[in-house]
Design a protein around this motif. Structure first.
Motif, short mmCIF file in Angstrom:
data_model
loop_
_atom_site.label_atom_id
_atom_site.label_comp_id
_atom_site.label_asym_id
_atom_site.label_seq_id
_atom_site.Cartn_x
_atom_site.Cartn_y
_atom_site.Cartn_z
N ARG A 1 -2.28 10.95 5.24
CA ARG A 1 -2.34 11.79 4.04
C ARG A 1 -3.08 13.10 4.30
N TRP B 1 -8.80 3.04 -4.76
CA TRP B 1 -8.32 4.15 -5.58
C TRP B 1 -8.78 5.46 -4.94
N TYR C 1 -5.42 5.79 0.53
CA TYR C 1 -4.43 6.83 0.80
C TYR C 1 -3.30 6.29 1.67
N THR C 2 -2.17 6.96 1.65
CA THR C 2 -1.13 6.68 2.61
C THR C 2 -1.57 7.16 3.98
N ASN D 1 0.86 -1.18 0.00
CA ASN D 1 0.00 0.00 0.00
C ASN D 1 0.89 1.23 0.00
N PRO D 2 0.33 2.43 -0.17
CA PRO D 2 1.17 3.62 -0.34
C PRO D 2 2.05 3.95 0.85
N GLN E 1 5.73 15.90 -1.94
CA GLN E 1 5.49 15.32 -0.63
C GLN E 1 6.74 15.47 0.23
N SER F 1 -3.76 8.32 -5.85
CA SER F 1 -3.21 7.30 -4.96
C SER F 1 -4.02 6.02 -5.07
N GLN F 2 -3.37 4.86 -4.86
CA GLN F 2 -4.05 3.58 -4.87
C GLN F 2 -3.20 2.55 -4.15
#
Length: 400
Positions: free
Chosen positions: A310, A384, A306-307, A39-40, A139, A389-390
């Motif tokens: 986020r 998504w 999302y991370t 994941n992110p 970021q 982001s995904q």
């Protein structure tokens, strides 16, 4: 310090297991669960995250207790160790909530508020006159170590599903390495983390939030791991005075509600679930990394797509809706979900109001019921987000 903390956490784990396993009626069910995920936030993660379910009394009047432990290493050189659980004592007279974590971790941050830009402020001013700030779309990666110890004890009110009680909460974030911060160049590179903490009088390297809480809970869910019916509401006001270890005094408020609406009398697994929470700084100032943020709820389930972290701010409201359905005609082994979530956060320092910007994520998922007695699921979700982001999210038990 680290070795002592890990030893204490292991002692808590084994003590709980021994307590729960004592006596046939309290036999513990262990679900071994290897972790291979992406994941992110973590990149690729490897490790194990066993789930535990048990009853502390007669199943006729005692709710199922559950806990999830994890030891995970990631390709982003992160180490996660945690134990998070919900224990109902005999007759549900008492409810113990625990959230214990030790992490060597990292995550990108994006400033405060849910506006659509990812900002990296650059300032050329020795007095930090941030009115001269301009932004790049970028970021800001941070590395840090994190200790959390939350314990909340709730007492049942007479013959109802209402509980009330007290809690203690400790968050220590230290060894912070703010990658894009550079005070030696001209102009200086000032990150959102450094800017906020400087304005509020916090150290950019280490901060502690230590507090006590007043809590109220209503819980009529038929199963805490995978509810088919009932509702859940939780309110927690937390005071973080400097006198018990906080870097600065503050207070916060957490308000949460979950509900489940069955769509079929014959198939209770066919339902719509709703989850919403609000998290607010009600007085004083809180360090940047301790501000309300998605993914920082107890089981880190909010914000799929999302991370973690986020969206962050002094005020945060999150809402998620999930459609759950069986995939087999005469069995509940396999199920599917379709979900969507929204998040909005404020920034009082940036004059960004709550609900001024709302961000959306959505996804689909597969459920595999690996223990029909406890209704424990393995979850595979792909999500998504509207900002591009995904990620793939793998977990035990339902998201909420």
């Amino acid at each position: 310090m680290k070795k002592i903390l890990i030893a204490l956490l292991l002692l808590v784990i084994f003590s709980l297991i021994a307590l729960c396993a004592k006596g046939q009626e309290k036999k513990i069910n262990i679900i071994p669960f290897p972790v291979v995920a992406t994941n992110p936030t973590v990149g690729f993660a490897f490790g194990f995250s066993p789930g535990f379910t048990w009853y502390m009394g007669d199943r006729q009047n005692t709710s199922m207790s559950s806990a999830v432990a994890s030891l995970v290493y990631t390709t982003n050189k992160q180490l996660f160790f945690s134990v998070r659980g919900n224990t109902f004592l005999e007759g549900d007279k008492w409810n113990l909530l625990a959230d214990l974590r030790y992490q060597i971790t990292s995550q990108p941050t994006y400033g405060l508020g849910t506006n659509n830009r990812s900002v990296h402020p650059l300032v050329n001013n020795d007095d930090y006159d941030f009115s001269e700030t301009h932004y790049l779309r970028r970021q800001e990666m941070m590395e840090y170590d994190f200790i959390r110890a939350y314990l909340t004890l709730l007492k049942k009110h007479e013959d109802t599903r209402f509980f009330y009680g007290l809690g203690y909460h400790l968050d220590v974030i230290y060894n912070i390495n703010d990658h894009l911060l550079n005070l030696d160049k001209e102009p200086q590179d000032i990150t959102n983390h450094y800017r906020y903490n400087t304005l509020k009088g916090f150290s950019p390297d280490r901060n502690t939030v230590s507090g006590v809480s007043l809590n109220a809970m209503f819980d009529s869910r038929d199963n805490v791991a995978n509810p088919y019916s009932g509702r859940y509401a939780f309110a927690s006001w937390r005071a973080n005075p400097k006198m018990i270890g906080s870097t600065k005094s503050s207070s916060t408020l957490w308000l949460e509600y979950r509900d489940y609406f069955n769509l079929s009398e014959e198939r209770p697994r066919h339902l719509i679930g709703i989850w919403t929470y609000g998290w607010f700084v009600t007085s004083g100032d809180v360090p940047y990394m301790n501000l309300p943020a998605i993914g920082w709820d107890k089981f880190s389930r909010s914000g799929r797509g999302y991370t973690s972290g986020r969206f962050r701010g002094e005020d945060l409201v999150y809402t998620e809706v999930e459609y759950r359905f069986p995939l087999q005609k005469n069995s509940d082994t396999l199920g599917g979900v379709i979900f969507a979530n929204t998040a909005t956060a404020s920034s009082r320092t940036e004059n960004v109001d709550l609900f001024q910007h709302v961000n959306l994520a959505y996804g689909i998922g597969l459920r595999v019921m690996i223990n029909k007695r406890s209704r424990s699921n393995v979850n595979l979700d792909y999500a998504w987000a509207t900002n591009g982001s995904q990620g793939l999210f793998i977990s035990l038990n339902e998201a909420f």
